[in-house]
Design a protein around this motif. Sequence first.
Motif, PDB file in Angstrom:
ATOM      1  N   GLU A  66     -13.205 103.183  56.498  1.00 59.55           N
ATOM      2  CA  GLU A  66     -12.251 102.747  57.518  1.00 59.55           C
ATOM      3  C   GLU A  66     -12.007 103.860  58.543  1.00 59.55           C
ATOM      4  OE1 GLU A  66      -7.653 101.045  57.938  1.00 59.55           O
ATOM      5  OE2 GLU A  66      -8.504 101.463  55.969  1.00 59.55           O
ATOM      6  N   GLU A  67     -11.841 105.066  58.071  1.00 63.04           N
ATOM      7  CA  GLU A  67     -11.604 106.174  58.997  1.00 63.04           C
ATOM      8  C   GLU A  67     -12.845 106.460  59.836  1.00 63.04           C
ATOM      9  OE1 GLU A  67      -8.827 109.621  58.375  1.00 63.04           O
ATOM     10  OE2 GLU A  67     -10.747 110.565  57.845  1.00 63.04           O
ATOM     11  N   LEU A  68     -14.009 106.391  59.227  1.00 64.93           N
ATOM     12  CA  LEU A  68     -15.246 106.586  59.969  1.00 64.93           C
ATOM     13  C   LEU A  68     -15.376 105.554  61.085  1.00 64.93           C
ATOM     14  CD1 LEU A  68     -17.714 107.192  56.997  1.00 64.93           C
ATOM     15  CD2 LEU A  68     -16.928 108.920  58.634  1.00 64.93           C
ATOM     16  N   THR A  69     -15.004 104.318  60.774  1.00 68.29           N
ATOM     17  CA  THR A  69     -15.075 103.240  61.759  1.00 68.29           C
ATOM     18  C   THR A  69     -14.048 103.444  62.873  1.00 68.29           C
ATOM     19  OG1 THR A  69     -15.845 101.707  60.045  1.00 68.29           O
ATOM     20  CG2 THR A  69     -14.988 100.742  62.081  1.00 68.29           C
ATOM     21  N   ASN A  70     -12.860 103.905  62.498  1.00 68.05           N
ATOM     22  CA  ASN A  70     -11.836 104.175  63.513  1.00 68.05           C
ATOM     23  C   ASN A  70     -12.281 105.257  64.485  1.00 68.05           C
ATOM     24  OD1 ASN A  70      -9.988 102.305  62.545  1.00 68.05           O
ATOM     25  ND2 ASN A  70      -8.932 103.779  61.230  1.00 68.05           N
ATOM     26  N   MET A  71     -13.002 106.245  63.989  1.00 66.19           N
ATOM     27  CA  MET A  71     -13.435 107.343  64.839  1.00 66.19           C
ATOM     28  C   MET A  71     -14.616 106.970  65.724  1.00 66.19           C
ATOM     29  SD  MET A  71     -12.998 110.809  62.532  1.00 66.19           S
ATOM     30  CE  MET A  71     -14.149 110.311  61.234  1.00 66.19           C
ATOM     31  N   ALA A  72     -15.514 106.139  65.236  1.00 65.40           N
ATOM     32  CA  ALA A  72     -16.721 105.796  65.989  1.00 65.40           C
ATOM     33  C   ALA A  72     -16.406 104.899  67.176  1.00 65.40           C
ATOM     34  CB  ALA A  72     -17.725 105.111  65.063  1.00 65.40           C
ATOM     35  N   SER A  73     -17.243 105.004  68.210  1.00 65.04           N
ATOM     36  CA  SER A  73     -17.049 104.179  69.404  1.00 65.04           C
ATOM     37  C   SER A  73     -17.164 102.698  69.085  1.00 65.04           C
ATOM     38  CB  SER A  73     -18.089 104.555  70.467  1.00 65.04           C
ATOM     39  OG  SER A  73     -17.928 105.890  70.883  1.00 65.04           O
ATOM     40  N   VAL A  74     -18.136 102.343  68.268  1.00 65.78           N
ATOM     41  CA  VAL A  74     -18.357 100.966  67.832  1.00 65.78           C
ATOM     42  C   VAL A  74     -18.814 101.017  66.378  1.00 65.78           C
ATOM     43  CG1 VAL A  74     -18.929 100.062  70.134  1.00 65.78           C
ATOM     44  CG2 VAL A  74     -20.744 100.991  68.691  1.00 65.78           C
ATOM     45  N   TYR A  78      -8.713 107.127  69.383  1.00 61.14           N
ATOM     46  CA  TYR A  78      -8.491 106.121  70.434  1.00 61.14           C
ATOM     47  C   TYR A  78      -8.588 106.757  71.821  1.00 61.14           C
ATOM     48  CZ  TYR A  78      -6.388 102.357  73.123  1.00 61.14           C
ATOM     49  OH  TYR A  78      -6.162 101.367  74.053  1.00 61.14           O
ATOM     50  N   ILE A  79      -8.160 108.005  71.946  1.00 59.98           N
ATOM     51  CA  ILE A  79      -8.247 108.700  73.234  1.00 59.98           C
ATOM     52  C   ILE A  79      -9.707 108.864  73.650  1.00 59.98           C
ATOM     53  CG2 ILE A  79      -7.710 110.838  74.471  1.00 59.98           C
ATOM     54  CD1 ILE A  79      -5.294 111.176  72.621  1.00 59.98           C
ATOM     55  N   TYR A  80     -10.578 109.110  72.671  1.00 62.66           N
ATOM     56  CA  TYR A  80     -12.011 109.215  72.973  1.00 62.66           C
ATOM     57  C   TYR A  80     -12.530 107.906  73.562  1.00 62.66           C
ATOM     58  CZ  TYR A  80     -12.656 113.737  70.684  1.00 62.66           C
ATOM     59  OH  TYR A  80     -12.603 115.067  70.360  1.00 62.66           O
ATOM     60  N   LYS A  81     -12.073 106.799  73.012  1.00 59.85           N
ATOM     61  CA  LYS A  81     -12.494 105.495  73.538  1.00 59.85           C
ATOM     62  C   LYS A  81     -11.988 105.303  74.966  1.00 59.85           C
ATOM     63  CE  LYS A  81     -12.761 103.151  69.033  1.00 59.85           C
ATOM     64  NZ  LYS A  81     -12.545 104.312  68.160  1.00 59.85           N
ATOM     65  N   GLU A  82     -10.755 105.717  75.207  1.00 57.11           N
ATOM     66  CA  GLU A  82     -10.197 105.597  76.554  1.00 57.11           C
ATOM     67  C   GLU A  82     -10.977 106.433  77.564  1.00 57.11           C
ATOM     68  OE1 GLU A  82      -6.069 106.734  75.962  1.00 57.11           O
ATOM     69  OE2 GLU A  82      -5.468 104.645  76.271  1.00 57.11           O
ATOM     70  N   LYS A  83     -11.489 107.567  77.132  1.00 57.03           N
ATOM     71  CA  LYS A  83     -12.228 108.466  78.009  1.00 57.03           C
ATOM     72  C   LYS A  83     -13.720 108.145  78.045  1.00 57.03           C
ATOM     73  CE  LYS A  83      -9.109 112.450  77.659  1.00 57.03           C
ATOM     74  NZ  LYS A  83      -8.873 112.580  79.110  1.00 57.03           N
ATOM     75  N   HIS A  84     -14.126 107.103  77.319  1.00 57.70           N
ATOM     76  CA  HIS A  84     -15.518 106.656  77.278  1.00 57.70           C
ATOM     77  C   HIS A  84     -16.452 107.751  76.750  1.00 57.70           C
ATOM     78  CE1 HIS A  84     -14.328 103.029  79.379  1.00 57.70           C
ATOM     79  NE2 HIS A  84     -13.722 103.777  80.286  1.00 57.70           N
ATOM     80  N   ILE A  85     -15.971 108.498  75.778  1.00 58.63           N
ATOM     81  CA  ILE A  85     -16.800 109.475  75.099  1.00 58.63           C
ATOM     82  C   ILE A  85     -17.455 108.790  73.902  1.00 58.63           C
ATOM     83  CG2 ILE A  85     -16.824 111.637  73.786  1.00 58.63           C
ATOM     84  CD1 ILE A  85     -14.399 112.515  75.473  1.00 58.63           C
ATOM     85  N   GLN A  86     -18.763 108.869  73.825  1.00 59.72           N
ATOM     86  CA  GLN A  86     -19.496 108.215  72.739  1.00 59.72           C
ATOM     87  C   GLN A  86     -19.300 109.009  71.448  1.00 59.72           C
ATOM     88  OE1 GLN A  86     -23.652 107.672  73.498  1.00 59.72           O
ATOM     89  NE2 GLN A  86     -24.146 107.301  71.345  1.00 59.72           N
ATOM     90  N   VAL A  87     -18.817 108.345  70.411  1.00 56.34           N
ATOM     91  CA  VAL A  87     -18.571 109.011  69.129  1.00 56.34           C
ATOM     92  C   VAL A  87     -19.413 108.352  68.031  1.00 56.34           C
ATOM     93  CG1 VAL A  87     -16.877 109.649  67.395  1.00 56.34           C
ATOM     94  CG2 VAL A  87     -16.224 109.611  69.812  1.00 56.34           C
ATOM     95  N   ALA A 116      -6.640 108.566  63.795  1.00 57.95           N
ATOM     96  CA  ALA A 116      -6.908 107.309  64.495  1.00 57.95           C
ATOM     97  C   ALA A 116      -6.384 107.369  65.933  1.00 57.95           C
ATOM     98  CB  ALA A 116      -6.268 106.146  63.742  1.00 57.95           C
ATOM     99  N   LYS A 117      -5.238 108.012  66.111  1.00 67.30           N
ATOM    100  CA  LYS A 117      -4.657 108.146  67.446  1.00 67.30           C
ATOM    101  C   LYS A 117      -5.561 108.982  68.354  1.00 67.30           C
ATOM    102  CE  LYS A 117      -0.557 109.959  69.837  1.00 67.30           C
ATOM    103  NZ  LYS A 117       0.760 110.637  69.661  1.00 67.30           N
ATOM    104  N   GLN A 118      -6.051 110.086  67.831  1.00 66.58           N
ATOM    105  CA  GLN A 118      -6.934 110.945  68.618  1.00 66.58           C
ATOM    106  C   GLN A 118      -8.253 110.229  68.921  1.00 66.58           C
ATOM    107  OE1 GLN A 118      -5.993 113.809  69.979  1.00 66.58           O
ATOM    108  NE2 GLN A 118      -4.005 113.538  68.981  1.00 66.58           N
ATOM    109  N   LYS A 150      -8.641 118.807  58.192  1.00 64.82           N
ATOM    110  CA  LYS A 150      -7.724 118.363  59.246  1.00 64.82           C
ATOM    111  C   LYS A 150      -8.544 117.867  60.431  1.00 64.82           C
ATOM    112  CE  LYS A 150      -3.700 121.007  57.826  1.00 64.82           C
ATOM    113  NZ  LYS A 150      -2.543 121.836  58.251  1.00 64.82           N
ATOM    114  N   THR A 151      -9.076 116.672  60.256  1.00 60.26           N
ATOM    115  CA  THR A 151      -9.946 116.079  61.267  1.00 60.26           C
ATOM    116  C   THR A 151      -9.199 115.808  62.561  1.00 60.26           C
ATOM    117  OG1 THR A 151     -10.989 114.951  59.383  1.00 60.26           O
ATOM    118  CG2 THR A 151     -11.723 114.320  61.590  1.00 60.26           C
ATOM    119  N   ASP A 152      -7.944 115.411  62.454  1.00 64.23           N
ATOM    120  CA  ASP A 152      -7.178 115.085  63.655  1.00 64.23           C
ATOM    121  C   ASP A 152      -7.026 116.296  64.567  1.00 64.23           C
ATOM    122  OD1 ASP A 152      -5.567 116.130  61.523  1.00 64.23           O
ATOM    123  OD2 ASP A 152      -3.752 115.581  62.623  1.00 64.23           O
TER     124      ASP A 152
END
Length: 213
Positions: free
Chosen positions: A174-182, A153-162, A149-151, A107-109
């Motif tokens: 695809e999921e790995l890419t969604n989670m990563a900052s870039v 996106y919040i990391y990106k909004e908060k500028h947390i490097q993932v 993916a929703k969670q 349960k990664t989310d």
Amino acid sequence: MPKSILYHIIEKIKTKRILVAIGCVEKADIVFLVDASGSVGATNFKKELEFVSTILSNFTIDPDHVQVGVVTFDSKTYLRIKLNQYNDTKSIQNAVKGIPYTGQLTKTDIALQFILSKVFVPSAGDRSDAKDVLVILTDGVSGNPLNTAKQAYIYKEKHIQVISVGIGRGANKEELTNMASVPGYVFQVTDFSKLLGIQKTIHALSCNNDGKL
């Protein structure tokens, strides 16, 4: 530093051709999210912990430089080490070795949500003047990809490097890419024994100024 040299360093990082690790030149609060689900298995879980411990040996662990937290997850999420819990490398490495394997669902989310509310917060040691970095290790796909993916996106909004690391065939690109900052912060290895081969690159990305988004 001349711009041409700086550009060259950044390009090496983005293309994953780091040959040597560099030390952190600024404050960083780094959290490792380690997959402890059933598909990992106890033996491979130890390899994940070995990967984390090896990276720690290259950090300057103290209140003025790098703080490291460790979270494990399966169907539940467990805060194993708070960001400000240890102030030296040896102590935190010993603590990492003692983290137990649990082995339930993936349960990664839930884990991502947990870290935002329980780990990257002042009460858990997060510093307002430090860069926040999350390194995810997983061998599978979240039970709820949409919420994951929703969670993320919040990391990106908060500028947390993932930085996301997928292990084995079960990891979803695809999921790995969604989670990563870039996209350049996505890594995949064929099995757990290959994790140590990318530890210098992960260390360098965690410490480099290029991680500020």
